[in-house]
Design a protein around this motif. Structure first.
Motif, PDB file in Angstrom:
ATOM      1  N   LYS A 146       0.831  -1.206   0.000  1.00 63.69           N
ATOM      2  CA  LYS A 146       0.000   0.000   0.000  1.00 63.69           C
ATOM      3  C   LYS A 146       0.867   1.257   0.000  1.00 63.69           C
ATOM      4  CE  LYS A 146      -3.997   0.131   2.204  1.00 63.69           C
ATOM      5  NZ  LYS A 146      -5.233  -0.142   2.973  1.00 63.69           N
ATOM      6  N   ILE A 152      -4.126  -1.779  -4.083  1.00 65.33           N
ATOM      7  CA  ILE A 152      -5.444  -1.993  -3.490  1.00 65.33           C
ATOM      8  C   ILE A 152      -5.435  -3.405  -2.899  1.00 65.33           C
ATOM      9  CG2 ILE A 152      -7.929  -2.194  -3.964  1.00 65.33           C
ATOM     10  CD1 ILE A 152      -6.924   0.614  -4.458  1.00 65.33           C
ATOM     11  N   ASP A 204      -8.872  -2.961   1.657  1.00 64.54           N
ATOM     12  CA  ASP A 204      -9.621  -1.883   0.996  1.00 64.54           C
ATOM     13  C   ASP A 204     -10.959  -2.341   0.458  1.00 64.54           C
ATOM     14  OD1 ASP A 204      -7.486   0.108   1.148  1.00 64.54           O
ATOM     15  OD2 ASP A 204      -6.429  -1.260  -0.200  1.00 64.54           O
ATOM     16  N   GLU A 205     -10.975  -3.582  -0.021  1.00 62.29           N
ATOM     17  CA  GLU A 205     -12.183  -4.043  -0.676  1.00 62.29           C
ATOM     18  C   GLU A 205     -12.542  -5.461  -0.212  1.00 62.29           C
ATOM     19  OE1 GLU A 205     -14.068  -3.119  -4.945  1.00 62.29           O
ATOM     20  OE2 GLU A 205     -12.202  -2.245  -4.285  1.00 62.29           O
TER      21      GLU A 205
END
Ligand SMILES: [Zn+2]
Length: 369
Positions: A146, A152, A204-205
């Motif tokens: 990161k 990501i 993040d996701e």
């Protein structure tokens, strides 16, 4: 004269026995060459160099598993100062414009050195990291990617919830979120020159269910298996490469750690893996990556479930269940003495409830859907 003959004979005997004394492991001279030939891959564990170096040298050597997949294989041990947390497997997938990291290892420095080794194969950035589960030998390298790559991170919500105190429902920070993340076992255990720079970096996701996507030109299926080896496990299937990266729902050569897992979930995960068409499987721990890679795990969890259920049926007292169910078949595997009794006891607790309450079982199944 006699003494001379005896000395001579002992030397001869020693020389003859040399291969047996020193031949404990297969010697691999060039691990890069071990690849897609349907034979299992053995990676000879090379001890990292210790000492007073400013930065720990993990001595990382990527092994090519298929055309576009390379992996780093860790020691068959628990995390220690001596292995600096390099005891799990992590992989790199070669996309068009970026490497994709599958799990990021135990520290910032590990991730940095892994990336440096991969750049020699193809000088690409790492724009995406995909994480399998929340155990800290698998994702503490995230902050390297990161911070230096702007990557990501895709991963389970449980990383953010259980380590950073994010909201369970929204997966975002809330007023209870910790200012300072907790120290994980890795951060406490490693030497400063190995763990320096490591910060717990948020995912993040996250996804709620199995999702297919194409990243950097690579088709993938990120498969949710739910509560299996940990609270939330995922594996990554690459249909075009016929490779499946499964992390800790499969281990081989050693006994698994089911301290945070459930047998029923493990068996479901193994079924989901079997349902995919693959030639290579990379386990979370262990060196076997051919079509037999998941055999040991299937055998272990099947026997564990059957025998513990038998024990419950025979009304074995919980104090004696680890004496009753010993899983002899695995006695010669690494970490057997350390982990297998715990797995048996944990399964006893789980399966006793499973037997007793059919309703719970149904609900659990529904949650998995
Ligand atoms: Zn794990």
């Amino acid at each position: 004269m006699k003494i001379k003959i005896i000395i001579l004979l002992s030397i001869v005997a020693f020389v003859i026995s040399m291969p047996f004394i020193f031949n404990k492991s297969v010697t691999i001279t060039d691990p890069h060459k071990l690849d897609a030939d349907d034979n299992f891959i053995v990676y000879e564990w090379v001890e990292p160099r210790t000492g007073t170096n400013k930065e720990w040298d993990y001595n990382l050597k990527p092994v090519q598993v298929s055309d576009r997949v390379w992996c780093f294989f860790g020691a068959m041990e628990m995390p220690t100062k001596e292995n600096a947390g390099d005891m799990s497997n992590s992989c790199y997938i070669k996309g068009k414009d970026s490497w994709i990291a599958w799990d990021s290892g135990p520290s910032y420095i590990f991730a940095k050195q892994a990336h440096a080794a991969m750049k020699k194969i193809a000088d690409l950035p790492v724009k995406t990291v995909i994480v399998s589960h929340e155990h800290d030998d698998h994702w503490l390298g995230n902050n390297y990617y990161k911070e230096t790559q702007g990557a990501i991170v895709y991963g389970p919500k449980s990383v953010n919830v259980n380590y950073l105190g994010y909201d369970e429902h929204t997966g975002k920070p809330n007023e209870n979120t910790r200012d300072v993340p907790p120290q994980t076992r890795m951060i406490r255990a490693l030497y400063q020159n190995a763990i320096r720079g490591t910060k717990l970096a948020a995912v993040d996701e996250s996804f709620d269910k199995t999702t297919e996507f194409t990243l950097h030109g690579i088709k993938m299926e990120y498969v949710k298996v739910g509560y299996a080896h940990s609270e939330e496990d995922w594996f990554l299937y690459l249909p075009e490469d016929k490779v499946v990266l499964v992390a800790d729902v499969v281990m081989n050569g050693r006994v698994t750690s089911n301290r945070d897992g459930i047998v029923v979930g493990q068996l479901n995960a193994l079924k989901a893996i079997k349902a995919r068409d693959w030639n290579h499987l990379v386990p979370g721990h262990g060196f076997i990556t051919d079509k037999t890679a998941d055999d040991e795990s299937i055998q272990y969890f099947t026997l564990l479930k059957d025998r513990v259920l038998e024990g419950i049926e025979e009304e074995i007292h919980p104090d004696f269940i680890t004496k009753h169910v010993t899983l002899e078949e695995f006695r010669n595997k690494e970490l057997y003495y350390l982990l297998s009794p715990g797995n048996v006891f944990r399964s006893y607790e789980e399966l006793e409830m499973y037997e007793g309450d059919e309703e719970d079982e149904k609900e659990e199944e529904e949650e998995k859907e």
